[in-house]
Design a protein around this motif. Structure first.
Motif, PDB file in Angstrom:
ATOM      1  N   ALA A  32       0.837  -1.205   0.000  1.00 48.70           N
ATOM      2  CA  ALA A  32       0.000   0.000   0.000  1.00 48.70           C
ATOM      3  C   ALA A  32       0.872   1.255   0.000  1.00 48.70           C
ATOM      4  CB  ALA A  32      -0.939  -0.012   1.209  1.00 48.70           C
ATOM      5  N   HIS A  33       1.910   1.254   0.824  1.00 51.01           N
ATOM      6  CA  HIS A  33       2.842   2.383   0.913  1.00 51.01           C
ATOM      7  C   HIS A  33       3.435   2.700  -0.455  1.00 51.01           C
ATOM      8  CE1 HIS A  33       6.956   3.788   2.783  1.00 51.01           C
ATOM      9  NE2 HIS A  33       6.713   4.404   1.640  1.00 51.01           N
ATOM     10  N   VAL A  34       3.958   1.681  -1.143  1.00 48.01           N
ATOM     11  CA  VAL A  34       4.629   1.890  -2.428  1.00 48.01           C
ATOM     12  C   VAL A  34       3.654   2.410  -3.489  1.00 48.01           C
ATOM     13  CG1 VAL A  34       5.796   0.695  -4.329  1.00 48.01           C
ATOM     14  CG2 VAL A  34       6.528   0.311  -1.975  1.00 48.01           C
ATOM     15  N   VAL A  90       9.082  -4.023   1.356  1.00 52.43           N
ATOM     16  CA  VAL A  90       8.558  -3.613   0.051  1.00 52.43           C
ATOM     17  C   VAL A  90       9.046  -2.226  -0.379  1.00 52.43           C
ATOM     18  CG1 VAL A  90       6.473  -3.255  -1.328  1.00 52.43           C
ATOM     19  CG2 VAL A  90       6.541  -5.105   0.353  1.00 52.43           C
ATOM     20  N   PRO A  91       9.058  -1.209   0.498  1.00 52.32           N
ATOM     21  CA  PRO A  91       9.489   0.106   0.031  1.00 52.32           C
ATOM     22  C   PRO A  91      10.961   0.157  -0.411  1.00 52.32           C
ATOM     23  CG  PRO A  91       8.219   0.319   2.049  1.00 52.32           C
ATOM     24  CD  PRO A  91       8.511  -1.147   1.856  1.00 52.32           C
ATOM     25  N   ILE A  92      11.750  -0.805  -0.001  1.00 59.33           N
ATOM     26  CA  ILE A  92      13.188  -0.774  -0.306  1.00 59.33           C
ATOM     27  C   ILE A  92      13.585  -1.774  -1.386  1.00 59.33           C
ATOM     28  CG2 ILE A  92      15.479  -1.224   0.680  1.00 59.33           C
ATOM     29  CD1 ILE A  92      14.374  -0.004   3.287  1.00 59.33           C
ATOM     30  N   MET A  93      13.069  -2.973  -1.321  1.00 56.67           N
ATOM     31  CA  MET A  93      13.475  -4.025  -2.259  1.00 56.67           C
ATOM     32  C   MET A  93      12.885  -3.762  -3.643  1.00 56.67           C
ATOM     33  SD  MET A  93      15.424  -5.839  -0.412  1.00 56.67           S
ATOM     34  CE  MET A  93      15.658  -7.396  -1.229  1.00 56.67           C
ATOM     35  N   LEU A 153       6.231   1.611 -10.490  1.00 62.26           N
ATOM     36  CA  LEU A 153       6.467   1.686  -9.045  1.00 62.26           C
ATOM     37  C   LEU A 153       7.955   1.786  -8.721  1.00 62.26           C
ATOM     38  CD1 LEU A 153       3.975  -1.069  -7.808  1.00 62.26           C
ATOM     39  CD2 LEU A 153       3.647   1.421  -7.732  1.00 62.26           C
ATOM     40  N   GLY A 154       8.801   1.771  -9.749  1.00 61.30           N
ATOM     41  CA  GLY A 154      10.243   1.795  -9.528  1.00 61.30           C
ATOM     42  C   GLY A 154      10.805   0.433  -9.190  1.00 61.30           C
ATOM     43  N   LYS A 155      10.048  -0.599  -9.494  1.00 59.44           N
ATOM     44  CA  LYS A 155      10.464  -1.972  -9.198  1.00 59.44           C
ATOM     45  C   LYS A 155      11.055  -2.635 -10.426  1.00 59.44           C
ATOM     46  CE  LYS A 155       8.858  -1.777  -4.991  1.00 59.44           C
ATOM     47  NZ  LYS A 155       9.799  -1.670  -3.889  1.00 59.44           N
TER      48      LYS A 155
END
Length: 180
Positions: free
Chosen positions: A17-19, A144-147, A173-175
């Protein structure tokens, strides 16, 4: 695709949800109790505060992120008008199948249904819906916000369109999405 629902406010769900919210998506965070939702929002706030302290984001980005998250204790209410639902509940087959049956009944026919599972068959989950071509695995890594890695897992009937949509969305999402 702008409206996302995330089922489960635990470690993975609140991170997902944060991402999404930090990247401009409206997010409905759904869990069975208000206490779980409050704990999830507190975790998101703490993670955002850490990012502000490290000067990775501004207070304005933090505030906007939190403003884009709405909480629900009802799946039916939380998945109205959503483009994508990401289920991040406990790794329990019966629970996940029950959730996907509820999603089938509550979501628009065009809504993509994703699961964050790492061990349960996407094909088995998709089989309880009338839209197996729109069911996919979207396995985020913790935290999740970092990986950066997101495993994209097709079921037997997952369409190329669904897969391509989720691959593209993960990049937004930058993933780094990897089909597995």
């Amino acid at each position: 695709m702008q409206n996302i629902a995330v089922i489960g406010a635990g470690t993975m769900g609140n991170g997902i949800a944060h991402v999404f919210a930090q990247n401009g998506f409206k997010v409905n965070l759904i869990d069975i109790s208000q206490a779980s939702l409050d704990k999830g929002i507190a975790a998101i706030t703490k993670n955002l505060d850490r990012m502000v302290a490290k000067e990775k984001i501004t207070e304005q980005i933090k505030s906007g992120t939190l403003d884009r998250i709405t909480t629900f204790t009802s799946i039916v209410d939380g998945v109205k008008v959503t483009d994508l639902v990401v289920e991040a509940a406990t790794e329990n087959l019966d629970l996940k199948l029950d959730i996907f049956k509820q999603l089938e009944a509550a979501c628009d026919a065009e809504t993509i249904l994703a699961t964050n599972t790492s061990s349960i068959s996407i094909t088995q989950i998709a089989a309880v819906t009338n839209r197996p071509e729109k069911v996919i695995g979207m396995h985020f890594m913790n935290p999740v916000p970092i990986m950066k890695l997101v495993e994209i897992i097709r079921g037997y009937s997952t369409s190329n369109e669904t897969t391509n949509t989720i691959m593209s969305l993960s990049e937004k999402l930058g993933k780094t999405p990897t089909e597995v």
